[in-house]
Scaffold this active site. Structure first.
Site, short mmCIF file in Angstrom:
data_model
loop_
_atom_site.label_atom_id
_atom_site.label_comp_id
_atom_site.label_asym_id
_atom_site.label_seq_id
_atom_site.Cartn_x
_atom_site.Cartn_y
_atom_site.Cartn_z
N ASP A 258 0.87 -1.18 0.00
CA ASP A 258 0.00 0.00 0.00
C ASP A 258 0.91 1.22 0.00
OD1 ASP A 258 -3.26 0.27 1.00
OD2 ASP A 258 -2.04 2.08 0.91
N HIS B 112 -18.07 -6.99 -14.40
CA HIS B 112 -18.06 -5.96 -13.34
C HIS B 112 -19.16 -6.26 -12.30
CE1 HIS B 112 -16.93 -1.51 -12.47
NE2 HIS B 112 -17.27 -2.13 -11.35
N GLY C 117 -18.31 -7.55 -9.13
CA GLY C 117 -17.68 -7.73 -7.82
C GLY C 117 -18.60 -7.33 -6.68
N GLY C 118 -19.33 -6.24 -6.85
CA GLY C 118 -20.20 -5.74 -5.78
C GLY C 118 -21.66 -6.09 -6.03
N ALA D 276 -10.21 -6.92 -9.62
CA ALA D 276 -11.60 -6.50 -9.40
C ALA D 276 -11.60 -5.06 -8.92
CB ALA D 276 -12.29 -7.42 -8.39
N SER D 277 -10.58 -4.30 -9.36
CA SER D 277 -10.52 -2.90 -8.90
C SER D 277 -11.06 -1.97 -9.99
CB SER D 277 -9.09 -2.53 -8.50
OG SER D 277 -8.18 -2.64 -9.58
N GLU E 70 -15.89 -0.98 -20.95
CA GLU E 70 -16.96 -1.89 -20.53
C GLU E 70 -18.24 -1.55 -21.28
OE1 GLU E 70 -17.28 -1.77 -16.24
OE2 GLU E 70 -15.19 -2.38 -15.98
N1 LIG Z 1 -15.36 -4.88 -9.06
C1 LIG Z 1 -16.26 -4.25 -8.35
O1 LIG Z 1 -17.46 -4.40 -8.54
C2 LIG Z 1 -15.79 -3.32 -7.28
C3 LIG Z 1 -16.57 -3.18 -6.12
C4 LIG Z 1 -16.12 -2.32 -5.11
C5 LIG Z 1 -14.97 -1.59 -5.30
N2 LIG Z 1 -14.25 -1.73 -6.46
C6 LIG Z 1 -13.01 -0.97 -6.66
O2 LIG Z 1 -12.10 -1.35 -5.63
C7 LIG Z 1 -11.42 -0.19 -5.20
C8 LIG Z 1 -10.89 -0.40 -3.80
O3 LIG Z 1 -11.98 -0.43 -2.88
P1 LIG Z 1 -11.74 -0.24 -1.32
O4 LIG Z 1 -13.08 -0.07 -0.72
O5 LIG Z 1 -10.86 -1.28 -0.80
O6 LIG Z 1 -10.98 1.16 -1.32
P2 LIG Z 1 -10.15 1.81 -0.13
O7 LIG Z 1 -10.07 3.25 -0.47
O8 LIG Z 1 -10.70 1.39 1.18
O9 LIG Z 1 -8.70 1.15 -0.27
C9 LIG Z 1 -7.84 1.44 -1.35
C10 LIG Z 1 -6.41 1.26 -0.83
O10 LIG Z 1 -5.52 1.42 -1.94
C11 LIG Z 1 -4.40 2.14 -1.48
N3 LIG Z 1 -3.69 2.71 -2.62
C12 LIG Z 1 -3.96 3.83 -3.32
N4 LIG Z 1 -3.07 3.98 -4.31
C13 LIG Z 1 -2.24 2.93 -4.26
C14 LIG Z 1 -1.12 2.52 -5.02
N5 LIG Z 1 -0.67 3.23 -6.07
N6 LIG Z 1 -0.48 1.39 -4.65
C15 LIG Z 1 -0.88 0.66 -3.58
N7 LIG Z 1 -1.94 1.01 -2.81
C16 LIG Z 1 -2.60 2.12 -3.16
C17 LIG Z 1 -4.97 3.16 -0.52
O11 LIG Z 1 -3.99 3.68 0.34
C18 LIG Z 1 -6.02 2.31 0.20
O12 LIG Z 1 -5.48 1.69 1.35
C19 LIG Z 1 -12.46 0.92 -5.33
O13 LIG Z 1 -11.87 2.18 -5.46
C20 LIG Z 1 -13.22 0.52 -6.58
O14 LIG Z 1 -12.64 1.14 -7.70
C21 LIG Z 1 -14.64 -2.57 -7.43
O1 LIG Z 2 -17.15 1.03 -7.25
C1 LIG Z 2 -17.83 0.05 -6.97
O2 LIG Z 2 -18.45 -0.09 -5.90
C2 LIG Z 2 -17.88 -1.07 -7.94
O3 LIG Z 2 -17.13 -0.85 -9.07
C3 LIG Z 2 -19.28 -1.52 -8.26
O4 LIG Z 2 -19.83 -0.71 -9.26
P1 LIG Z 2 -21.32 -1.02 -9.77
O5 LIG Z 2 -22.26 -0.45 -8.77
O6 LIG Z 2 -21.41 -0.32 -11.08
O7 LIG Z 2 -21.46 -2.50 -9.86
#
Ligand SMILES: NC(=O)c1ccc[n+]([C@@H]2O[C@H](COP(=O)([O-])OP(=O)(O)OC[C@H]3O[C@@H](n4cnc5c(N)ncnc54)[C@H](O)[C@@H]3O)[C@@H](O)[C@H]2O)c1
Ligand SMILES: O=C(O)[C@H](O)COP(=O)(O)O
Length: 409
Positions: free
Chosen positions: A181, A292, A294-295, A238-239, A269
């Site tokens: 991180d 997409h 994941g959530g 899944a980010s 997408e």
């Molecule tokens: N696939 C899906 O449906 C889905 C669902 C939910 C979230 N997401 C994605 O997942 C991401 C992460 O969610 P979260 O709730 O854990 O976010 P969060 O903000 O709680 O955690 C993100 C972490 O990444 C760290 N970070 C930032 N830049 C970085 C880098 N360059 N290298 C290493 N670490 C770094 C931050 O310090 C933080 O600890 C969201 O921003 C969203 O884009 C995707």
């Molecule tokens: O940012 C998020 O929480 C995820 O990417 C989920 O996005 P969605 O609501 O479009 O599924």
């Protein structure tokens, strides 16, 4: 009563992208009736046309709210992102327009962590390929390159809400957890923070990405990083689609350097379930491709619907902006019979004194005043006698630096 406060029956909500009906229930029980809920995202021209009349907008990750789109929304008060990510919104442009943006930072984190863990197990067993071959009438019964997850090293990039939950679940299955991180994080359980990203890449059997979309995370994992991964490792993303160079991943899968991958998010997408999905990863048997989701569990979506709709209602009803992602956060008590003026302005010297001058010159008594600033934006909330609110609002709108003002009663 003042003519300047908008009646609830005139406040328009537009909810896009199949937001869970729990959101509509919250809005209706708070007295809002003008709610349009659509199942998909809208093409930009249609979105702009609708936004001309909308006060509150609900979106998920698909709808792009650029500066230009926001400019087409003169009445917009707040945006609810019914998801975690807010990268689809130009947050600065929204703040400059006096538009608060809210999200649901935690409600779908467990769903993502569960999916990733399941994918890690399936990838290490070679299930995606065996499944694909069986669907074509083949039979790939073999223990070759099939592994238990127990004892393997999980590398997590981004140890936030999702990364930490995944860490705990993975340890429960006997994995060793390492993470990288950009900030120092308290390791949960026996997890350890890697010295840097290259160290994490070199040691991980499963690499899972959980960083937000930021300029600094764009193409974080490209050809060089993939080459630095252990031969036979698997990659899970899944980010956000902008974090991995997808062609480099496809190449590493074709060459056999990586055993497999699971990808939920893509640089491009489809806008809806009717559109075609294009990707260089299509047709590669050792890849799990998910749209997409994941959530996308019913539990997460129902909770997100409640959480974000409640934030919009609070902001609409009494001005509370707690947990806004681009806006000064103010937690406000009820109005106790007064009218409440909400004034969003540029955070430059002199604005507050000009606001207060309006009140003293017009001899308007202030019952309560709350101020918070964040970056370039100031948010002042002033409770006044009902009889004075119309005059106060009129005068405040003239203060240089005013971005938006409204009155509640
Ligand atoms: N696939 C899906 O449906 C889905 C669902 C939910 C979230 N997401 C994605 O997942 C991401 C992460 O969610 P979260 O709730 O854990 O976010 P969060 O903000 O709680 O955690 C993100 C972490 O990444 C760290 N970070 C930032 N830049 C970085 C880098 N360059 N290298 C290493 N670490 C770094 C931050 O310090 C933080 O600890 C969201 O921003 C969203 O884009 C995707
Ligand atoms: O940012 C998020 O929480 C995820 O990417 C989920 O996005 P969605 O609501 O479009 O599924």
């Amino acid at each position: 009563m003042s003519k300047t406060s908008l009646d609830k029956s005139k406040i328009k909500f537009l909810l896009l992208e199949g937001i869970h009906p729990s959101a509509v229930e919250v809005l209706r029980s708070a007295g809002y009736s003008q709610i349009e809920a659509l199942s998909g995202a809208l093409p930009e021209p249609e979105l702009k046309a609708k936004l001309a009349e909308v006060h509150f907008l609900g979106i998920r990750s698909r709808t792009q709210l650029t500066r230009e789109v926001l400019a087409a929304a003169p009445k917009l008060v707040a945006v609810g992102c019914f998801c975690i990510g807010t990268n689809q919104v130009d947050l600065e442009a929204a703040a400059e327009q006096g538009v608060a943006v809210f999200n649901a930072p935690y409600s779908n984190t467990r769903s993502v962590a569960e999916l990733v863990l399941a994918e890690a197990i399936l990838l290490l067993r070679g299930v995606p390929e065996k499944n694909a071959v069986a669907h074509r009438g083949g039979w790939l019964k073999s223990a070759d390159k099939s592994y238990e997850i127990r004892g393997k090293t999980l590398g997590i990039v981004g140890y936030g809400s999702i990364g930490t939950q995944l860490s705990v679940l993975a340890e429960g299955l006997g994995m060793q957890v390492l993470f990288h991180d950009v900030v120092a994080k308290l390791p949960l359980g026996n997890a350890r923070q890697a010295a840097n990203l290259p160290a994490l890449l070199a040691q991980s059997d499963v690499l899972s990405l959980h960083v937000p979309e930021l300029p600094s995370t764009e193409w974080l994992i490209g050809a060089a990083e993939i080459a630095a991964m252990k031969p036979g490792a698997v990659l899970i993303n899944a980010s956000r689609g902008s974090v991995v160079v997808i062609e480099a991943l496809a190449e590493a899968l074709r060459s056999g350097h990586l055993l497999g991958a699971a990808v939920d998010v893509f640089p491009e997408e489809p806008r809806s379930n009717q559109d075609t999905f294009e990707s260089p990863l299509r047709g590669l048997d050792r890849v799990i491709l998910t749209p997409h989701i994941g959530g996308s569990t019913l539990e997460a979506q129902a909770n997100i619907g409640l959480e974000v709709a409640e934030k919009l209602v609070k902001y609409s009803d009494n001005g509370t902006s707690t947990s806004a992602v681009n806006f000064p956060e103010v937690a406000l008590p009820g109005q106790r019979g007064q009218h409440r003026i909400l004034h969003v302005h540029r955070n430059v010297p002199g604005v507050l004194s000009q606001i207060n001058r309006v009140f003293s010159e017009q001899e308007i008594n202030i019952a309560a005043q709350y101020l918070q600033t964040r970056g370039d934006i100031g948010y002042v909330v002033i409770d006044v006698d009902a009889a004075s609110s119309e005059l106060a609002l009129e005068q405040l709108a003239l203060v240089p630096g005013t971005l938006r003002s409204r009155v509640l009663f």
